[in-house]
Design an enzyme around this catalytic site. Structure first.
Site, PDB file in Angstrom:
ATOM      1  N   ASP A  63      -9.805   3.827  -3.582  1.00  0.00           N
ATOM      2  CA  ASP A  63     -10.542   2.613  -3.191  1.00  0.00           C
ATOM      3  C   ASP A  63     -11.959   2.583  -3.754  1.00  0.00           C
ATOM      4  O   ASP A  63     -12.670   3.582  -3.769  1.00  0.00           O
ATOM      5  CB  ASP A  63     -10.644   2.537  -1.662  1.00  0.00           C
TER       6      ASP A  63
ATOM      7  N   ASP B 115       0.825  -1.216   0.000  1.00  0.00           N
ATOM      8  CA  ASP B 115       0.000   0.000   0.000  1.00  0.00           C
ATOM      9  C   ASP B 115       0.863   1.272   0.000  1.00  0.00           C
ATOM     10  O   ASP B 115       2.105   1.217  -0.033  1.00  0.00           O
ATOM     11  CB  ASP B 115      -0.923  -0.067   1.228  1.00  0.00           C
TER      12      ASP B 115
HETATM   13  C1  GLA Z   1      -5.926   1.336   1.496  1.00  0.00           C
HETATM   14  C2  GLA Z   1      -6.045   0.333   0.349  1.00  0.00           C
HETATM   15  C3  GLA Z   1      -7.208  -0.606   0.634  1.00  0.00           C
HETATM   16  C4  GLA Z   1      -6.976  -1.330   1.946  1.00  0.00           C
HETATM   17  C5  GLA Z   1      -6.769  -0.323   3.073  1.00  0.00           C
HETATM   18  C6  GLA Z   1      -6.318  -0.979   4.369  1.00  0.00           C
HETATM   19  O1  GLA Z   1      -7.026   2.190   1.564  1.00  0.00           O
HETATM   20  O2  GLA Z   1      -6.204   0.989  -0.876  1.00  0.00           O
HETATM   21  O3  GLA Z   1      -7.373  -1.542  -0.420  1.00  0.00           O
HETATM   22  O4  GLA Z   1      -5.840  -2.164   1.836  1.00  0.00           O
HETATM   23  O5  GLA Z   1      -5.775   0.655   2.734  1.00  0.00           O
HETATM   24  O6  GLA Z   1      -6.112  -0.054   5.404  1.00  0.00           O
END
Ligand code: GLA
Length: 436
Positions: A208, A148
């Site tokens: 996301d 990430d």
């Molecule tokens: C980010 C990523 C998500 C998930 C969250 C976890 O937002 O893009 O897919 O992994 O972190 O905290």
């Protein structure tokens, strides 16, 4: 010229111009904790899902990775070695034991970390700890890393800076000698479709996903991803499809655009909307990572995620994402779009997507469907099957006949229809190919 073009095609086919770990020659498939469980995970959540993959026969469709996302961590690293440590309450038997149990089921196991000081959930990140983390993951038996982008200390803003930060982990994973699929999650920042092709197996292209078809949300503020300064989150399915349209050209075996994990079965969309979500992720060759509670699925959810004909499009050997051939606004708002792509063995896929609130009728002209292939392909006849209908034997993909030139389609609101087309070889064509 021809020889050069052929070589390039061969290189793309074998994945040699991708991250050189031999993995993800077709988009990876599996399940991840995040979309449904968030930080509420434990050994039981993950083992339960692994057993549900087996119980529902999902391996037969290609689902193989069981992925543990954020929040598996102890409050701190080991203070003498600096190695990562799992939360002893959530994982009383440790991560190696969990990985062993998942392997014993015939599945693969994945972990999550972050190319920053902390993960997005505020746990310790891997920035500056790449080697010890990669080494520990390999010792635990990890087969997949999602990596990430939170708390990255400003180490972004140019492709070179982002590349270096993500390449550090790529090198560390390779140095372990264990094949570990590397799934970058930097939300499209600095254009990973340009810089990540040789260091990762896939890269997220957007902020996301949210479990919603087309709701506008300022937390996902960009209108396209090519110059996006804030990828954010709460991106709708329709928006992510728009983001993905121009970058399909950069994907291929071993290097995929990740449209984010699936929301099918999480309850925020209708059956037709989830069909659209699953279809478009498949045509665009996104990894297919389930994000619902697979221990408790409705028949509708199971129907969608086990459509073998659609999964076959996603897993096709040449790995060529479909392209948007046209997009037309309609009076009621939203739009209609035509998508078309090549498959192995001179087969083709095409799809019509209706994001408008009303039913639409349109003529699908083979001049558009086969624009890339040229006139001979535009004018010949095809055996066409509808991949969201079942044939008499109960298999997905019902023949709708032999079609030449095009055909009229009526499509409901938020629906996607997907067809597979194979040329009906005429005697003349067979003569030309020397088969008669
Ligand atoms: C980010 C990523 C998500 C998930 C969250 C976890 O937002 O893009 O897919 O992994 O972190 O905290």
């Amino acid at each position: 010229m021809l020889a050069v073009a052929t070589l390039a095609a061969l290189a793309a086919l074998s994945g040699v111009n991708a991250y050189n770990n031999g993995l993800a020659l077709t988009p990876q498939m599996g399940w991840n904790t995040w979309n449904h469980f968030g930080c509420g995970i434990s050994e039981d959540t993950i083992l339960g899902a692994a057993k549900a993959i087996i119980a529902n026969n999902l391996t037969q469709f290609g689902y193989e990775y069981v992925l543990m996302d954020d929040c598996w961590h102890a409050p701190a690293r080991d203070n003498t070695t600096g190695a990562p440590v799992a939360d002893p309450e959530k994982f009383p038997n440790g991560i190696k034991d969990l990985a062993d149990k998942i392997h014993a089921l015939g599945l693969k196991f994945g972990i999550y970390s972050d190319a920053g000081t902390y993960t997005c959930g505020g746990r310790f990140g891997s920035l500056g700890y790449e080697e010890i983390d990669a080494q520990t993951y390999a010792e635990w038996g990890v087969d997949y890393l999602k990596y990430d982008n939170c708390f990255n200390e400003g180490l972004a803003g140019t492709p070179l800076i982002s590349h270096e930060r993500y390449a550090n982990m790529s090198r560390a994973l390779n140095a372990t000698g264990r094949p570990i699929l590397y799934s970058m999650c930097n939300w499209g920042e600095d254009g990973p479709w340009n810089f990540a092709v040789t260091i990762a197996n896939s890269w997220r292209i957007s902020g996301d996903i949210m479990d919603n078809f087309d709701r506008a949300d300022d937390r996902c503020p960009c209108t396209d991803m090519l110059d996006c300064k804030l990828p954010g989150f709460h991106c709708s399915v329709a928006k992510i499809i728009d983001f993905a349209a121009p970058v399909g050209q950069k994907a291929g075996p071993g290097r995929w655009n990740d449209l984010d994990m699936l929301e099918v079965g999480n309850g925020g969309m209708s059956f037709d909307e989830y069909v659209t979500h699953f279809s478009m992720w498949s045509l665009l060759k996104s990894p297919l990572i389930l994000g619902n509670d697979i221990t408790n699925m409705t028949n509708e959810t199971l129907t969608i995620i086990t459509n073998k004909a659609i999964i076959d499009i996603n897993q096709d050997a040449i790995g060529s994402p479909a392209n948007r051939m046209w997009k037309r606004s309609v009076n009621e708002g939203g739009d209609l779009s035509l998508w078309a792509g090549s498959l192995a063995n001179n087969s083709f896929v095409f799809a019509l997507l209706n994001t408008s609130p009303a039913e639409q009728t349109v003529y699908l002209d083979f001049v558009d469907v086969f624009f890339d292939q040229g006139k001979a392909y535009q004018t010949q006849a095809y055996d066409v099957s509808d991949l969201w209908q079942k044939d008499v034997a109960g298999n997905w993909g019902k023949s709708i006949g032999t079609i030449q030139g095009g055909f009229n389609v009526t499509i409901g609101s938020h629906q996607t229809k997907v067809w597979r087309a194979t040329p009906v070889q005429s005697a003349n064509a067979k003569r030309a190919y020397g088969e008669l």
